[in-house]
Design an enzyme around this catalytic site. Structure first.
Site, PDB file in Angstrom:
ATOM      1  N   MET A 325     -25.565  25.241  37.895  1.00  0.00           N
ATOM      2  CA  MET A 325     -24.358  24.746  38.553  1.00  0.00           C
ATOM      3  C   MET A 325     -24.615  23.389  39.204  1.00  0.00           C
ATOM      4  O   MET A 325     -23.763  22.490  39.163  1.00  0.00           O
ATOM      5  CB  MET A 325     -23.852  25.738  39.602  1.00  0.00           C
ATOM      6  CG  MET A 325     -22.523  25.331  40.220  1.00  0.00           C
ATOM      7  SD  MET A 325     -21.934  26.450  41.516  1.00  0.00           S
ATOM      8  CE  MET A 325     -21.396  27.848  40.530  1.00  0.00           C
ATOM      9  N   TRP A 328     -24.669  20.852  36.537  1.00  0.00           N
ATOM     10  CA  TRP A 328     -23.317  20.611  36.039  1.00  0.00           C
ATOM     11  C   TRP A 328     -22.589  19.565  36.885  1.00  0.00           C
ATOM     12  O   TRP A 328     -21.875  18.716  36.355  1.00  0.00           O
ATOM     13  CB  TRP A 328     -22.514  21.916  36.025  1.00  0.00           C
ATOM     14  CG  TRP A 328     -21.046  21.664  35.853  1.00  0.00           C
ATOM     15  CD1 TRP A 328     -20.416  21.183  34.737  1.00  0.00           C
ATOM     16  CD2 TRP A 328     -20.012  21.821  36.836  1.00  0.00           C
ATOM     17  NE1 TRP A 328     -19.058  21.048  34.970  1.00  0.00           N
ATOM     18  CE2 TRP A 328     -18.795  21.430  36.248  1.00  0.00           C
ATOM     19  CE3 TRP A 328     -20.015  22.268  38.165  1.00  0.00           C
ATOM     20  CZ2 TRP A 328     -17.585  21.471  36.935  1.00  0.00           C
ATOM     21  CZ3 TRP A 328     -18.808  22.301  38.848  1.00  0.00           C
ATOM     22  CH2 TRP A 328     -17.623  21.908  38.232  1.00  0.00           C
ATOM     23  N   HIS A 329     -22.801  19.588  38.190  1.00  0.00           N
ATOM     24  CA  HIS A 329     -22.153  18.596  39.039  1.00  0.00           C
ATOM     25  C   HIS A 329     -22.673  17.185  38.749  1.00  0.00           C
ATOM     26  O   HIS A 329     -21.933  16.212  38.889  1.00  0.00           O
ATOM     27  CB  HIS A 329     -22.368  18.936  40.514  1.00  0.00           C
ATOM     28  CG  HIS A 329     -21.477  20.022  41.013  1.00  0.00           C
ATOM     29  ND1 HIS A 329     -21.902  21.315  41.200  1.00  0.00           N
ATOM     30  CD2 HIS A 329     -20.157  20.013  41.352  1.00  0.00           C
ATOM     31  CE1 HIS A 329     -20.906  22.058  41.639  1.00  0.00           C
ATOM     32  NE2 HIS A 329     -19.825  21.292  41.742  1.00  0.00           N
ATOM     33  N   GLY A 330     -23.926  17.082  38.347  1.00  0.00           N
ATOM     34  CA  GLY A 330     -24.470  15.762  38.026  1.00  0.00           C
ATOM     35  C   GLY A 330     -25.987  15.783  38.046  1.00  0.00           C
ATOM     36  O   GLY A 330     -26.598  16.569  38.778  1.00  0.00           O
TER      37      GLY A 330
END
Length: 399
Positions: A325, A328-330
């Site tokens: 996760m 996924w944000h960066g």
């Protein structure tokens, strides 16, 4: 050509109200005009991705063709075959565009991928979950045209909430009874009103009026300061009210269309522990990660006996799940650290709950301990949001 980011402009809401009127009248008369719903979906996609965002629009069209064909081919294959290798390859192919979009800024020093567009993450989540449900055998009736409708449902296309194929189809194919629809209209209007309060009043106060000033003072202090503590709390409030406000707009608009899009936030700062927090914060995302990453990894590890203890399996999977996760944000140290910290917190939380259960009576439970647990959870979350904001990275660069 005019171009609007969804729910960011008063004119957008005026156009939205006019566009929804025929849908409302139709449902009140017991009819669904699917052709009209398709028409306004196309219209709002053009409104969002046209004009100066035409490059994003072209990327969206290419992406949709790619994903619909990919999922269609796999669901057709799945009717007769079920090889794990084909399934894994299909999932990888489905997420490749998103991976490229996330990795490009890290590899090419902030440059954005040409295939990126607003909402690519949420469309990818929908595509992957459809592939996985087809693999599980629970999705037997797949329609490429409906799948496209599901992907481009315009109220939620840019930032969710993330719906499920079968749940969405039930609402899409069903015309709610008049009494039920009046309730949806009432709830939809309430959500949109609260969205204005959250996004245009509270998020404005926290994010525009207070946050820049506190960040300035914190940078001037060159280290730990009360201003930095203020940034931590104010940014956390801004993040919540801004995103929750957007979600309320999306859900309210969906209700007007007779689609009961799941809620995304449920008083998350009242949580007594970090697991409860993730059952209240960005719920459709956390449930997606739970169902399609965490649970499947647990099953895989247990099936192949990777770890002897179920507790170890759960703990390792918590950390993997939340780290993914974070990625996924960066691909930055602060996003990844944010994910890892939440994974470790979930491990500690489970250990603490097991300890309390195994030692009944030794740990007091009363109003004070509940308030204290909420206080600890809230402050931990706010600290990780400070990391998530990237402001600490800005401070390090400023030094």
């Amino acid at each position: 050509m005019l171009s609007f980011t969804p729910y960011e402009n008063p004119m957008y809401f005026g156009i939205l109200g006019l566009a929804l009127l025929p849908i409302v009248i139709g449902i009140l008369c017991g009819k669904r005009f699917h052709w009209y719903e398709t028409l306004i979906s196309v219209f709002f996609l053009v409104l969002t991705f046209g004009g100066p965002k035409i490059t994003q629009g072209l990327a969206l069209i290419t992406y949709l063709v790619y994903e619909v064909l990919l999922v269609w081919v796999y669901t057709s294959y799945r009717k007769k075959n079920n090889q794990t290798g084909i399934f894994v390859a299909t999932v990888i192919l489905a997420i490749i565009p998103l991976v490229i979009v996330k990795l490009t800024p890290a590899i090419q020093e902030g440059k954005q991928a040409i295939i990126g567009f607003l909402g690519i993450s949420y469309l990818t989540f929908k595509a992957v979950q459809t592939i996985m449900e087809s693999r599980d055998g629970v999705l037997k009736d797949f329609s490429p045209w409906f799948f496209l409708q599901f992907l481009v449902f315009f109220p939620t296309i840019s930032s969710g909430p993330i719906d499920r194929y079968r749940r969405f189809k039930r609402d899409y194919d069903h015309v709610p009874k008049q009494e039920k629809y009046f309730q949806l209209l009432q709830k939809g209007l309430h959500n949109i009103f609260m969205g204005f309060v959250y996004k245009y009043m509270l998020a404005y106060v926290f994010g525009t009026m207070w946050l820049p000033k506190l960040e300035h003072y914190a940078l001037m202090a060159h280290g730990l300061s009360w201003s930095l503590v203020g940034v931590m709390y104010v940014y956390s409030m801004y993040l919540f009210f801004d995103f929750a406000g957007y979600s309320l707009f999306a859900i309210g608009t969906s209700y007007f269309m007779g689609i009961e899009t799941p809620i995304n936030f449920n008083a998350p700062f009242k949580s007594h522990n970090i697991k409860e927090f993730w059952n209240r914060w960005h719920m459709t995302l956390s449930f997606w990660f739970r169902d399609y990453i965490y649970m499947r990894l647990v099953f895989f590890f247990m099936k192949h006996k990777v770890f002897k203890s179920p507790k170890t399996t759960a703990n390792v999977t918590y950390i993997i799940n939340m780290t993914i996760m974070g990625f996924w944000h960066g691909v930055t140290w602060y996003y990844i650290t944010y994910g890892i910290l939440h994974g470790v917190a979930l491990v500690v939380n489970d250990w603490w709950l097991r300890y309390k259960k195994g030692h009944p009576g030794k740990i007091p439970h009363n109003k004070f301990t509940e308030v204290f647990a909420t206080f600890v959870t809230f402050n931990f979350v706010c600290f990780t949001f400070l990391l998530f904001s990237g402001f600490l990275n800005t401070m390090l660069i400023a030094k």
